[in-house]
Enzyme design. Structure first.
Site, PDB file in Angstrom:
ATOM      1  N   GLU A 165      44.006  28.613  73.728  1.00 16.66           N
ATOM      2  CA  GLU A 165      43.848  29.850  72.976  1.00 16.66           C
ATOM      3  C   GLU A 165      43.893  29.770  71.491  1.00 16.66           C
ATOM      4  OE1 GLU A 165      41.938  31.809  74.582  1.00 16.66           O
ATOM      5  OE2 GLU A 165      42.358  31.074  76.632  1.00 16.66           O
ATOM      6  N   GLN A 202      38.958  44.226  76.345  1.00 12.38           N
ATOM      7  CA  GLN A 202      38.550  43.181  76.609  1.00 12.38           C
ATOM      8  C   GLN A 202      37.084  43.149  76.032  1.00 12.38           C
ATOM      9  OE1 GLN A 202      39.447  40.010  77.065  1.00 12.38           O
ATOM     10  NE2 GLN A 202      37.351  39.252  76.772  1.00 12.38           N
ATOM     11  N   TYR A 245      32.623  24.895  79.194  1.00 15.38           N
ATOM     12  CA  TYR A 245      34.159  24.323  79.051  1.00 15.38           C
ATOM     13  C   TYR A 245      34.063  22.783  79.239  1.00 15.38           C
ATOM     14  CZ  TYR A 245      35.769  29.265  79.133  1.00 15.38           C
ATOM     15  OH  TYR A 245      35.925  30.399  78.849  1.00 15.38           O
ATOM     16  N   ASN A 273      41.981  36.500  70.922  1.00 16.76           N
ATOM     17  CA  ASN A 273      41.756  37.644  69.711  1.00 16.76           C
ATOM     18  C   ASN A 273      42.802  37.180  68.561  1.00 16.76           C
ATOM     19  OD1 ASN A 273      40.396  39.482  71.429  1.00 16.76           O
ATOM     20  ND2 ASN A 273      42.107  39.733  72.595  1.00 16.76           N
TER      21      ASN A 273
END
Length: 593
Positions: A284, A127, A369, A260
């Protein structure tokens, strides 16, 4: 190319920047160590520059050479408590440098899991966000520097290795895997996982990797992934990364998801069995545009990643599940934001953060956010959705594979959106939103008939209606969360006992509902009078490693002397199973109490 100053990196990319990385890594589970060779192709930002600086954290630098094996002069600087050590290499006129190294015990990006901590064999995952990549690869660990990479990874042959790159879906006989990431990415998006993994397709461009015990449940839970990709493309243009796969990690993974590229890492807490938490996948996926494609230049600009992504995520949700569903998500987000703002110093509630001399991981959780998303919703209301959508689609295309800072974005917004729409500064209060505390008065509201129904049932419950007599037929999980948040902190314990008997909150599988219940049970001190509630708290904190939810529950516990004692007792036994990021976050809460 000019790179901004990043206070969280030793690198000097305005002299020499890394353009490409070739990585060769051996994964040693017994020693819990990676040994690697990193070969860097260099780009001289300043003609004639001779020195390249990389970030490292507890790395054993064994040799530094040119491509032909000639030793290069280099030095590892003094340790900085936040940034680690700079590795300074005198490259001279060389365009390639090679670093042989091994990770140390303090590799904070790595978590090594024994079989007892997984549902399969041993497991390793990285991470790297925000500044942890330097603990497993020497790198220019700033989001402003992007590079392509190739990798060879050597693992035990019974395990499968995957990366944020082009992946294999089958194990090799010798445990050697090759990867390629042809699009340039910042170091925090380089990711590796190794485990007993299987793959299931979710569509032509999407699939899921997971351990055998959960892979089929994961494939069912994430069945809408391809539809989400299509909805995202309708909004803001083509997906630029080839495939979009998911990897379900063991419970200690500290986040809901990590974007990722090509391979989103997700927590198993999303496997609620009813697809009620898949908005995390939408989030994501949205990062494939906002964050991975156009990236915040420094961690002070993180709202340009996360605020945009929450906005984009909820637009995907609206496309697929409707405006009523999305309104509930937006309302819950606003509730969580207001709760967080009440606990923060005013400066931490600006969109443009000031994180120099601080670990960016320890900054505010939700301001970037939720306040960032609210800002874009406010702009949408001011100029119209069609105009804002056209701007964002062009923005993601025009600045693809580049970094963006707050001042540059605001200049674009003024010149290309507000002025053509005839909207003035006073109409939208840009300075108050970005460079001011809290939430300005022109924040949009999100009416929700579904939540209005919940409010009526909450009032009835407090007035004496039995839980079994409430009108809860067909409620979505978001409505249950709203009910628990709507109840007063001093709600009588018999009411809470009735709720738990009737609806089984202490055994909830949905992490959002369970966390809301635990916060209520702790805040009302019901937890001390109900063994099942106390057991639910202890079980939750021992079973889950998702950092945000751990912090929420530990924060509630730490608010009283009795709760703090219980929190420390649980942490002492559970901490070893947490990822270093989660462990550090909880430790900060307990140390500050």
């Amino acid at each position: 190319m000019s790179y901004p100053h990043d206070p969280h990196s030793h690198a000097r990319p305005n002299e020499i920047a890394v353009q490409h990385l070739d990585l060769d890594v051996t994964v040693d589970f017994d020693a819990r160590r990676l040994t690697g060779r990193a070969t860097y192709t260099l780009d001289r930002s300043t003609p004639g520059a001779t020195t390249v600086v990389l970030d490292t954290w507890d790395l054993d630098i064994r040799s530094v050479t040119a491509a032909d094996g000639t030793a290069l002069e280099h030095g590892v600087g003094e340790p900085h408590p936040l940034l680690g050590r700079p590795l300074t290499i005198v490259a001279g006129s060389e365009d390639t440098v090679v670093v042989d190294y091994a990770t140390g015990e303090g590799a904070r990006a790595l978590q090594w899991l024994d079989p007892a901590q997984t549902t399969g064999e041993r497991f390793l995952f990285t991470q790297s966000q925000p500044i942890l990549a330097r603990s497993w690869i020497p790198c220019q660990d700033t989001p402003a520097v992007r590079h392509t990479y190739r990798a060879t990874v050597r693992v035990p042959p019974e395990l499968l290795a995957v990366m944020s790159a082009e992946n294999s879906t089958e194990r090799t006989a010798d445990g050697v895997y090759s990867f390629a990431m042809p699009q340039p990415v910042p170091s925090y998006l380089v990711a590796l996982a190794v485990g007993d993994l299987e793959f299931r397709p979710l569509g032509e461009r999407a699939g899921v990797y997971a351990e055998p015990a959960v892979v089929d449940a994961a494939a069912w839970e994430f069945a809408d992934t391809e539809r989400m990709m299509e909805a995202a493309e309708r909004l803001y243009g083509p997906y630029r990364w080839g495939r979009y796969d998911l990897l379900v990690l063991p419970p200690s993974f500290p986040y809901g998801g990590m974007e990722n590229p090509r391979l989103t890492f997700v927590t198993p807490t999303l496997l609620a069995g009813d697809r009620s938490l898949v908005t995390v996948v939408a989030h994501e996926l949205a990062h494939s545009w906002s964050g991975n494609l156009v990236t915040n230049a420094t961690w002070d600009d993180i709202w340009l990643n996360e605020g945009f992504t929450v906005y984009f995520e909820t637009r995907i949700d609206e496309e697929l599940y409707g405006a009523d569903y999305t309104a509930m998500l937006l309302r819950l987000g606003r509730q969580a934001l207001e709760t967080e703002i009440a606990t923060l110093p005013a400066r931490d509630t600006w969109l443009s953060l000031a994180l120099a001399d601080r670990d960016p991981e320890g900054g505010p959780d939700l301001v970037a956010y939720e306040k960032g998303s609210l800002f874009l919703r406010m702009i949408e209301h001011a100029v119209g959705r069609e105009r804002l959508d056209a701007f964002l689609a062009d923005y993601f295309d025009r600045f693809a594979f580049q970094s963006m800072d707050t001042a540059t974005f605001l200049a674009l917004l003024r010149a290309e959106v507000l002025e053509p729409a005839g909207v003035g500064e006073s109409d939208v209060q840009i300075e108050a939103w970005v460079y001011g505390p809290g939430v300005p008065t022109n924040a949009p509201d999100f009416p929700s008939d579904a939540f209005d129904r919940v409010d009526r049932q909450a009032a009835a419950l407090v007035a004496g209606t039995a839980a079994a007599d409430l009108d809860t037929a067909g409620w979505a999980p978001q409505q249950w969360v709203h009910l628990l948040r709507a109840l007063p902190a001093d709600v009588p314990h018999p009411i809470l006992a009735d709720l738990d008997r009737t609806f089984g909150f202490s055994g909830q599988r949905n992490i959002e509902v369970l966390t809301a219940w635990l916060e209520l049970a702790i805040g009302s001190e019901y937890v001390w009078s109900a063994d099942e509630a106390d057991a639910a708290v202890a079980g939750f904190l021992a079973r889950h490693g998702r950092s945000l939810y751990l912090r929420r529950v530990y924060t509630k516990l730490a608010a009283t002397p009795r709760g703090l004692e219980r929190a420390r007792e649980i942490f002492a036994s559970a901490a070893a199973g947490y990822h270093p990021v989660a462990r550090a976050g909880v430790a900060r809460i307990l140390d500050a109490a």
